[in-house]
Design an enzyme around this catalytic site. Sequence first.
Site, PDB file in Angstrom:
ATOM      1  N   HIS A 115      14.396  -4.644 -31.705  1.00 10.86           N
ATOM      2  CA  HIS A 115      14.909  -5.430 -32.829  1.00 10.86           C
ATOM      3  C   HIS A 115      15.127  -6.849 -32.357  1.00 10.86           C
ATOM      4  CE1 HIS A 115      17.396  -6.552 -36.282  1.00 10.86           C
ATOM      5  NE2 HIS A 115      16.802  -5.530 -36.881  1.00 10.86           N
TER       6      HIS A 115
ATOM      7  N   ASP B 168      14.050   1.978 -38.905  1.00  6.73           N
ATOM      8  CA  ASP B 168      12.829   2.636 -39.377  1.00  6.73           C
ATOM      9  C   ASP B 168      12.529   3.943 -38.662  1.00  6.73           C
ATOM     10  OD1 ASP B 168      11.897   0.736 -41.340  1.00  6.73           O
ATOM     11  OD2 ASP B 168      11.714  -0.640 -39.663  1.00  6.73           O
TER      12      ASP B 168
HETATM   13  N1  COA Z   1       7.572  -1.270 -28.169  1.00  7.58           N
HETATM   14  C1  COA Z   1       7.275  -1.688 -26.929  1.00  7.58           C
HETATM   15  N2  COA Z   1       7.815  -2.780 -26.384  1.00  7.58           N
HETATM   16  C2  COA Z   1       8.674  -3.480 -27.116  1.00  7.58           C
HETATM   17  C3  COA Z   1       9.016  -3.109 -28.418  1.00  7.58           C
HETATM   18  C4  COA Z   1       8.420  -1.960 -28.929  1.00  7.58           C
HETATM   19  N3  COA Z   1       8.718  -1.518 -30.163  1.00  7.58           N
HETATM   20  N4  COA Z   1       9.889  -3.990 -28.926  1.00  7.58           N
HETATM   21  C5  COA Z   1      10.098  -4.899 -27.971  1.00  7.58           C
HETATM   22  N5  COA Z   1       9.366  -4.581 -26.879  1.00  7.58           N
HETATM   23  C6  COA Z   1       9.343  -5.284 -25.630  1.00  7.58           C
HETATM   24  C7  COA Z   1       8.339  -6.407 -25.630  1.00  7.58           C
HETATM   25  O1  COA Z   1       7.060  -6.009 -25.232  1.00  7.58           O
HETATM   26  C8  COA Z   1       8.971  -7.348 -24.663  1.00  7.58           C
HETATM   27  O2  COA Z   1       8.743  -6.868 -23.373  1.00  7.58           O
HETATM   28  P1  COA Z   1       8.236  -7.840 -22.209  1.00  7.58           P
HETATM   29  O3  COA Z   1       9.349  -8.846 -22.045  1.00  7.58           O
HETATM   30  O4  COA Z   1       8.045  -6.927 -21.077  1.00  7.58           O
HETATM   31  O5  COA Z   1       6.979  -8.457 -22.746  1.00  7.58           O
HETATM   32  C9  COA Z   1      10.464  -7.180 -24.923  1.00  7.58           C
HETATM   33  O6  COA Z   1      10.613  -5.873 -25.429  1.00  7.58           O
HETATM   34  C10 COA Z   1      11.018  -8.185 -25.909  1.00  7.58           C
HETATM   35  O7  COA Z   1      10.228  -8.118 -27.058  1.00  7.58           O
HETATM   36  P2  COA Z   1      10.081  -9.267 -28.108  1.00  7.58           P
HETATM   37  O8  COA Z   1       8.662  -9.306 -28.556  1.00  7.58           O
HETATM   38  O9  COA Z   1      10.695 -10.534 -27.604  1.00  7.58           O
HETATM   39  O10 COA Z   1      10.969  -8.764 -29.264  1.00  7.58           O
HETATM   40  P3  COA Z   1      10.968  -9.405 -30.684  1.00  7.58           P
HETATM   41  O11 COA Z   1      12.366  -9.720 -30.969  1.00  7.58           O
HETATM   42  O12 COA Z   1       9.986 -10.490 -30.824  1.00  7.58           O
HETATM   43  O13 COA Z   1      10.395  -8.224 -31.563  1.00  7.58           O
HETATM   44  C11 COA Z   1      10.216  -6.479 -33.053  1.00  7.58           C
HETATM   45  C12 COA Z   1      11.162  -7.505 -32.431  1.00  7.58           C
HETATM   46  C13 COA Z   1      11.024  -5.695 -34.082  1.00  7.58           C
HETATM   47  C14 COA Z   1       9.051  -7.174 -33.742  1.00  7.58           C
HETATM   48  C15 COA Z   1       9.687  -5.531 -31.939  1.00  7.58           C
HETATM   49  O14 COA Z   1      10.769  -4.879 -31.348  1.00  7.58           O
HETATM   50  C16 COA Z   1       8.657  -4.556 -32.455  1.00  7.58           C
HETATM   51  O15 COA Z   1       7.483  -4.876 -32.526  1.00  7.58           O
HETATM   52  N6  COA Z   1       9.110  -3.319 -32.816  1.00  7.58           N
HETATM   53  C17 COA Z   1       8.188  -2.344 -33.381  1.00  7.58           C
HETATM   54  C18 COA Z   1       8.048  -2.553 -34.869  1.00  7.58           C
HETATM   55  C19 COA Z   1       9.293  -2.158 -35.600  1.00  7.58           C
HETATM   56  O16 COA Z   1       9.843  -1.094 -35.392  1.00  7.58           O
HETATM   57  N7  COA Z   1       9.699  -3.023 -36.530  1.00  7.58           N
HETATM   58  C20 COA Z   1      10.862  -2.788 -37.361  1.00  7.58           C
HETATM   59  C21 COA Z   1      11.953  -3.703 -36.971  1.00  7.58           C
HETATM   60  S1  COA Z   1      13.454  -3.315 -37.827  1.00  7.58           S
END
Ligand code: COA
Length: 338
Positions: free
Chosen positions: A228, A280
């Site tokens: 998140h 989710d």
């Molecule tokens: N699966 C695998 N790795 C994840 C992840 C996931 N669902 N969410 C975050 N990470 C990892 C990233 O790869 C990153 O790792 P790294 O530093 O080794 O590259 C780290 O955690 C930070 O991620 P980041 O991209 O900065 O987080 P964000 O704040 O940009 O992304 C989301 C937030 C929600 C987009 C992301 O967690 C995600 O894609 N989740 C899956 C989709 C989802 O469930 N969305 C609903 C959100 S309520």
Amino acid sequence: GYDINDLAKNPSFEECVFVLWNDRLPTKRELEDFRAELIPEMNLPRPLVQWFKRVPRGVHPMVMLRSAVSDLALYDKETEDNSVEANRRKAARLVAKVPSIIAGFHRIYNGQELVPPDPKKSIAVNFLRMFTGEEPDKKSREAIELMFVLHADHGFNASTFAARVTASTLADIYAAVTAAIGALKGPLHGGANQRVMEMLEGIGSPDDVEDYINGLLARRERIMGFGHRVYKVEDPRARHLRKYSEDVCGGDVACSRYFAISRQIEKQVKKTKGIYPNVDFYSATVQHALGIPVEYYTTLFAASRTAGWTAHVMEQLADNRLMRPLSLIHISEPTRQL
Ligand code: COA
């Protein structure tokens, strides 16, 4: 200012909508009046129901919903009236009609009759009976009400931001909610719940979780329903949905297996990546247990979040200024020399 754990104790979606729109809980009388205002608004304009029959086969329900909500503007005489009073009435129409659109479309698409709303039942319970055509039992009624409460609002998430940007141009409230639905569809936002169920179906057994998750991580793919932007601890909504998921899945062999796989994924992802389930993740198994087909999962999120989107639109308009951020312009070296 209200604790999600309190709102989730005896969940009532209408009460939650009232809080979002009025910044306070309703009295018993106010809640009754609010329900009496909302339920009749669940009826849909006839041309929209006719339109359901012409939607091409195979269209994603979120695409249908985005178009249908935009269509509502055609049949509302107050679409162009941006006054506080008219927007409050349109917000009520949206909150009541979005669940009916989803249920009505589903039934027409499957060659079934529409189920009319029951004035004695809540929006969430009406949605479930209008969708499935069956009277839900106590467990299902509680679960759907909780789903609607937990998804109703969540700060400045991507779809809410899209709604507020659109409202800030003084476009109509239907335009703002249509924009929000467009943003919610993406798998990094509301579209994640559908992907979670597809992942559970793809895994098959708790014993296969470790290899499956390690494979995803090795390919640097995202695990849906985890992580998140704001929470770096467990999403408090996930805790409630986990409990309900276990409860509503009990007694059904396939659903209990999905729940067991979910628990195993949670353990594995926490151990290897240190990230937690978001709203989710367990919403997928709750919806499965309620008999919702997987392609509809994100539409339920939209039905509930319409409460938050409309609240934000009204708040934006109460003290509006056009949202117009500047972009940082990066000029590459060769261009600079030209
Ligand atoms: N699966 C695998 N790795 C994840 C992840 C996931 N669902 N969410 C975050 N990470 C990892 C990233 O790869 C990153 O790792 P790294 O530093 O080794 O590259 C780290 O955690 C930070 O991620 P980041 O991209 O900065 O987080 P964000 O704040 O940009 O992304 C989301 C937030 C929600 C987009 C992301 O967690 C995600 O894609 N989740 C899956 C989709 C989802 O469930 N969305 C609903 C959100 S309520």
